[in-house]
Design a protein around this motif. Structure first.
Motif, PDB file in Angstrom:
ATOM      1  N   GLN A  48       0.821  -1.197   0.000  1.00 39.23           N
ATOM      2  CA  GLN A  48       0.000   0.000   0.000  1.00 39.23           C
ATOM      3  C   GLN A  48       0.862   1.257   0.000  1.00 39.23           C
ATOM      4  OE1 GLN A  48      -4.114  -0.558   1.430  1.00 39.23           O
ATOM      5  NE2 GLN A  48      -3.262   0.435   3.215  1.00 39.23           N
ATOM      6  N   LEU A  49       0.394   2.278  -0.706  1.00 34.31           N
ATOM      7  CA  LEU A  49       1.098   3.551  -0.808  1.00 34.31           C
ATOM      8  C   LEU A  49       0.183   4.665  -0.334  1.00 34.31           C
ATOM      9  CD1 LEU A  49       2.426   3.126  -4.465  1.00 34.31           C
ATOM     10  CD2 LEU A  49       3.751   2.761  -2.365  1.00 34.31           C
ATOM     11  N   ARG A  70      -9.355   8.113  -7.376  1.00 37.75           N
ATOM     12  CA  ARG A  70     -10.324   8.106  -6.273  1.00 37.75           C
ATOM     13  C   ARG A  70     -11.047   6.772  -6.176  1.00 37.75           C
ATOM     14  NH1 ARG A  70     -12.505  14.157  -7.687  1.00 37.75           N
ATOM     15  NH2 ARG A  70     -11.018  15.326  -6.385  1.00 37.75           N
ATOM     16  N   ALA A  71     -11.233   6.103  -7.304  1.00 34.59           N
ATOM     17  CA  ALA A  71     -11.964   4.841  -7.312  1.00 34.59           C
ATOM     18  C   ALA A  71     -11.184   3.691  -6.675  1.00 34.59           C
ATOM     19  CB  ALA A  71     -12.340   4.470  -8.747  1.00 34.59           C
ATOM     20  N   ILE A  72      -9.877   3.846  -6.505  1.00 34.87           N
ATOM     21  CA  ILE A  72      -9.080   2.748  -5.935  1.00 34.87           C
ATOM     22  C   ILE A  72      -8.613   3.032  -4.511  1.00 34.87           C
ATOM     23  CG2 ILE A  72      -8.304   1.975  -8.209  1.00 34.87           C
ATOM     24  CD1 ILE A  72      -5.565   3.280  -7.586  1.00 34.87           C
ATOM     25  N   ILE A  73      -9.055   4.158  -3.925  1.00 33.82           N
ATOM     26  CA  ILE A  73      -8.637   4.496  -2.563  1.00 33.82           C
ATOM     27  C   ILE A  73      -9.171   3.466  -1.568  1.00 33.82           C
ATOM     28  CG2 ILE A  73      -8.957   6.167  -0.688  1.00 33.82           C
ATOM     29  CD1 ILE A  73      -8.891   8.386  -2.822  1.00 33.82           C
ATOM     30  N   VAL A 104      -3.600   3.611  -1.400  1.00 36.14           N
ATOM     31  CA  VAL A 104      -3.984   2.747  -2.517  1.00 36.14           C
ATOM     32  C   VAL A 104      -2.942   1.641  -2.641  1.00 36.14           C
ATOM     33  CG1 VAL A 104      -5.115   4.640  -3.766  1.00 36.14           C
ATOM     34  CG2 VAL A 104      -2.724   4.080  -4.271  1.00 36.14           C
ATOM     35  N   LEU A 105      -3.332   0.550  -3.287  1.00 37.74           N
ATOM     36  CA  LEU A 105      -2.371  -0.503  -3.582  1.00 37.74           C
ATOM     37  C   LEU A 105      -1.542  -0.114  -4.804  1.00 37.74           C
ATOM     38  CD1 LEU A 105      -4.525  -3.718  -3.066  1.00 37.74           C
ATOM     39  CD2 LEU A 105      -2.598  -2.955  -1.646  1.00 37.74           C
ATOM     40  N   ARG A 106      -0.233  -0.358  -4.696  1.00 38.70           N
ATOM     41  CA  ARG A 106       0.655  -0.039  -5.825  1.00 38.70           C
ATOM     42  C   ARG A 106       0.168  -0.712  -7.103  1.00 38.70           C
ATOM     43  NH1 ARG A 106       6.181   1.478  -6.398  1.00 38.70           N
ATOM     44  NH2 ARG A 106       6.443   1.445  -4.132  1.00 38.70           N
ATOM     45  N   GLY A 107      -0.263  -1.959  -7.003  1.00 38.68           N
ATOM     46  CA  GLY A 107      -0.724  -2.673  -8.191  1.00 38.68           C
ATOM     47  C   GLY A 107      -1.932  -2.023  -8.840  1.00 38.68           C
ATOM     48  N   HIS A 216       0.632  -2.935   7.755  1.00 39.61           N
ATOM     49  CA  HIS A 216      -0.464  -2.183   7.152  1.00 39.61           C
ATOM     50  C   HIS A 216      -1.604  -3.150   6.857  1.00 39.61           C
ATOM     51  CE1 HIS A 216       3.014   0.384   6.156  1.00 39.61           C
ATOM     52  NE2 HIS A 216       2.161   1.382   6.187  1.00 39.61           N
ATOM     53  N   ARG A 217      -2.813  -2.720   7.205  1.00 37.72           N
ATOM     54  CA  ARG A 217      -3.980  -3.488   6.775  1.00 37.72           C
ATOM     55  C   ARG A 217      -4.302  -3.089   5.335  1.00 37.72           C
ATOM     56  NH1 ARG A 217      -8.700  -6.199   8.905  1.00 37.72           N
ATOM     57  NH2 ARG A 217      -7.838  -6.006  11.010  1.00 37.72           N
ATOM     58  N   GLU A 218      -4.414  -4.112   4.480  1.00 39.04           N
ATOM     59  CA  GLU A 218      -4.741  -3.884   3.087  1.00 39.04           C
ATOM     60  C   GLU A 218      -6.124  -4.438   2.777  1.00 39.04           C
ATOM     61  OE1 GLU A 218      -1.597  -5.530   0.722  1.00 39.04           O
ATOM     62  OE2 GLU A 218      -0.128  -4.024   1.387  1.00 39.04           O
ATOM     63  N   ALA A 219      -6.692  -3.966   1.679  1.00 36.32           N
ATOM     64  CA  ALA A 219      -7.992  -4.465   1.248  1.00 36.32           C
ATOM     65  C   ALA A 219      -7.932  -5.982   1.082  1.00 36.32           C
ATOM     66  CB  ALA A 219      -8.387  -3.800  -0.066  1.00 36.32           C
TER      67      ALA A 219
END
Length: 384
Positions: A48-49, A70-73, A104-107, A216-219
């Motif tokens: 995550q970044l 904004r759609a990937i936040i 957001v995720l780097r990917g 970090h907690r990620e989606a």
């Protein structure tokens, strides 16, 4: 030299190289990105970044991708907490919804950049094996399969171990004495409840002088962890990270720490990955060389401080705008870009040293807590 009829070769399909290609495209200037990976999915793209308003988000605006961004936040991920090694909460800053530095995720970020480019902009499976100056700012790139291309403008966006950097500089990255060991936990709320509660909904820092655990907690119910150790290169080389015993060796460095924290090391379902941290000399710069320049880590590799991806994207956008502003004089464009790049990078080298010291220096973790209290924007992420 007219940018409307010459070839721009960008080496490296990371965030900076893709941003350069995208902003050039916005200005009607074609470019080709050459990437060693065989496909966009060849390898994982990191975690995550946090994307900063002054650089990363400005670059995304220049690229016309603010809505896609904004759609990937990852909503709610800006929360931060600091624990001591026994799991005691020392600092807690919930996500206040202000989105100062959205996560957001780097990917995902890389995907929206790739999707914004015309087909065939990125040439996959093009690993550079050699580069040769041809005069007049032109360069011949040779790839591992023996194929070649000639550029009128060559941009090294190929990271820490850039194949393009030697055209401009003799500087080489050096190990700074710190290694980040990467681990993952999955389905954390169901399978790792105590650890999930300790980390919370955003970033967690458990730090002491010389070592620490950042998660970090990620989606997707994932905890992504960096175990940070100040250790010699020889110590790291003595561990076979492909062997299951590596996990126990790393965990032994945290004997006596709270089990919900050490579980981030011991319970990982993937093999730990050691990332030795290297940096270029502080304030790295070079003399102007016709037809070639650098951006991102190729230009200013430094210790993680939460700025690397943002700077790479900003570099790419600023270089593209300089080229667009000087379509008939590429050397003027490169001069303008580098004259702004060098002092900008220098200030971030200073910041990177300070952040690393706050995380692993003698005052850890209290120096970091002081930073968070004095500058709420930094609560959203200081490394990564």
């Amino acid at each position: 030299m007219n940018t409307r009829n010459h070839s721009i070769a960008i080496v490296g399909a990371g965030l900076g190289g893709l941003m350069l290609a995208r902003v050039l495209h916005v200005h009607g200037i074609p470019a080709t990105v050459y990437e060693a990976d065989l496909t966009a999915e060849s390898r994982a793209q990191g975690g995550q970044l946090d994307i900063h308003e002054d650089d990363g988000r400005r670059a995304l605006a220049d690229a016309g991708l603010t809505d896609e961004f904004r759609a990937i936040i990852h909503e709610g991920a800006e929360a931060s907490r600091v624990l001591d090694q026994h799991g005691k909460l020392l600092f807690d800053a919930p996500d206040d919804g202000m989105s100062r530095r959205p996560e957001v995720l780097r990917g995902d970020l890389r995907r929206i950049l790739l999707d914004s480019l015309p087909d065939q902009t990125v040439k996959w499976g093009c690993k550079v094996s050699g580069v040769q100056p041809l005069g007049d700012g032109r360069h011949k790139l040779t790839f591992a399969d023996g194929s070649t291309v000639t550029s009128s403008l060559l941009v090294g966006a190929d990271g820490a171990w850039s194949k393009i950097r030697p055209l401009l500089s003799d500087a080489e990255p050096e190990y700074i004495g710190t290694t980040f060991i990467e681990t993952y936990l999955y389905d954390v709320d169901e399978r790792h409840t105590a650890t999930a509660e300790a980390v919370g909904v955003g970033a967690m820092y458990a730090l002491t002088p010389g070592k620490g655990i950042i998660a970090h907690r990620e989606a997707g119910n994932i905890l992504h962890t960096y175990v940070e150790l100040n250790r010699s290169a020889e110590w790291i080389a003595g561990i076979d990270f492909t062997d299951a015993a590596a996990t126990a060796l790393v965990a032994a460095e945290f004997e006596g720490w709270a089990p919900e924290l050490t579980a981030l090391i011991t319970d990982g379902e993937t093999a730990p990955v050691a990332r030795m941290i290297h940096a270029l000399p502080d304030g790295h710069r070079w003399d102007r060389v016709p037809g070639v320049t650098l951006l991102g880590d190729a230009a200013h590799l430094m210790a993680p401080s939460g700025d690397g991806a943002n700077l790479a994207m900003f570099d790419g956008a600023e270089l593209a705008k300089a080229i667009a502003a000087h379509p008939d004089d590429i050397e003027a464009a490169l001069t303008a870009y580098e004259q702004a790049l060098f002092p900008r990078s220098e200030s971030f080298y200073i910041d990177a040293h300070e952040i690393l010291d706050l995380c692993l220096g003698d005052r850890a973790p209290f120096g970091l807590i002081d930073l968070f209290n004095s500058d709420p924007q930094r609560q959203d992420g200081v490394q990564g």
